[in-house]
Design an enzyme around this catalytic site. Sequence first.
Site, PDB file in Angstrom:
ATOM      1  N   LYS A  15       0.860  -1.187   0.000  1.00 48.34           N
ATOM      2  CA  LYS A  15       0.000   0.000   0.000  1.00 48.34           C
ATOM      3  C   LYS A  15       0.884   1.221   0.000  1.00 48.34           C
ATOM      4  O   LYS A  15       1.767   1.367   0.856  1.00 48.34           O
ATOM      5  CB  LYS A  15      -0.868  -0.039   1.250  1.00 48.34           C
ATOM      6  CG  LYS A  15      -1.608   1.248   1.513  1.00 48.34           C
ATOM      7  CD  LYS A  15      -2.596   1.025   2.615  1.00 48.34           C
ATOM      8  CE  LYS A  15      -3.043   2.317   3.219  1.00 48.34           C
ATOM      9  NZ  LYS A  15      -4.079   2.114   4.218  1.00 48.34           N
TER      10      LYS A  15
HETATM   11  C1  R5P Z   1      -2.861   5.024   8.452  1.00 49.41           C
HETATM   12  O1  R5P Z   1      -3.441   5.510   9.389  1.00 49.41           O
HETATM   13  C2  R5P Z   1      -3.396   3.877   7.802  1.00 49.41           C
HETATM   14  O2  R5P Z   1      -2.493   3.003   7.218  1.00 49.41           O
HETATM   15  C3  R5P Z   1      -4.510   4.161   6.835  1.00 49.41           C
HETATM   16  O3  R5P Z   1      -5.103   2.933   6.612  1.00 49.41           O
HETATM   17  C4  R5P Z   1      -4.084   4.763   5.521  1.00 49.41           C
HETATM   18  O4  R5P Z   1      -3.467   5.980   5.681  1.00 49.41           O
HETATM   19  C5  R5P Z   1      -5.245   4.842   4.511  1.00 49.41           C
HETATM   20  O5  R5P Z   1      -6.198   5.689   4.898  1.00 49.41           O
HETATM   21  P1  R5P Z   1      -6.410   7.098   4.207  1.00 49.41           P
HETATM   22  O6  R5P Z   1      -7.104   6.797   2.905  1.00 49.41           O
HETATM   23  O7  R5P Z   1      -7.266   7.836   5.166  1.00 49.41           O
HETATM   24  O8  R5P Z   1      -5.073   7.711   3.968  1.00 49.41           O
END
Ligand code: R5P
Length: 264
Positions: A172
């Site tokens: 990710k």
């Molecule tokens: C961090 O807090 C996490 O890995 C979140 O899952 C990630 O940042 C994705 O969420 P967002 O779309 O809010 O950035």
Amino acid sequence: MDWGLKNRLSKIIKSDGRTVMLAVDHGYFLGPLSGLEVPAKTITPLIPYADSLMLTRGILRTSIPQDTDTPIVLRVSGGNSIVGKELSNEGITVSIEEAIRLNVSAMALSIYVGSEYEHQTLLNLSKLVNEGEKYGIPVLAVTAVGKEMGRGARYLSLASRIAAELGAHIVKTYYCEGFERVVKSCPVPIVIAGGKKIPEREAFKLAYNAIRKGACGVDMGRNIFQSEHPMAMIQAVREIVHENASVDEAFKLFNSLKGKRKGK
Ligand code: R5P
């Protein structure tokens, strides 16, 4: 790859090779952030539209119905907070036995390439992959970006490739200029985070560009649950990811759904 691991991965990345993951794990270092003050209230209506839920074991146990069919991607790293000294100082917070007990489809952990705790977080990832491989549980590596790190293709390619080299099954990362380079040099599927809340149309553009340039999906949080119309938002994002909808088509769908009760 063993059958069990492949089977779990196939629950997350659907047969079209795409996925809409709903990220609601932010509380592990941000506490009760806006939109997730009462997790069950926010998450429950979104579950039918998410291909998987990314969250912590605390929220899983307290806020997600036990009979859900939606695969769980369990956040297993932490040990820091937004008011603490150093965000990158993370360890593994959940044992493999606990992940198995919770019947998760994958485990997620952050790496902080270029940070003070780079070494520690990369070893966390390696250890988690070793454990996951033993029991057929895939690992999603999150290329976390600290304050001092950029979000350019050069940095994100480096972090994503290292994650894949250490054995992550999904990476990710963030969308960036030259994103196709990040995808090309990473041998495992990539999903993008949504990042901070931006106007809906911009979020659709982000998802659309990422998919067009090779991401297999999104792992989106704030741009869904902080929207005034989270259900309309997640459904429109699904159209981009699974139906190749354009930004205009997604925005049109969003506008038509947001007026309806289920789109609120
Ligand atoms: C961090 O807090 C996490 O890995 C979140 O899952 C990630 O940042 C994705 O969420 P967002 O779309 O809010 O950035």
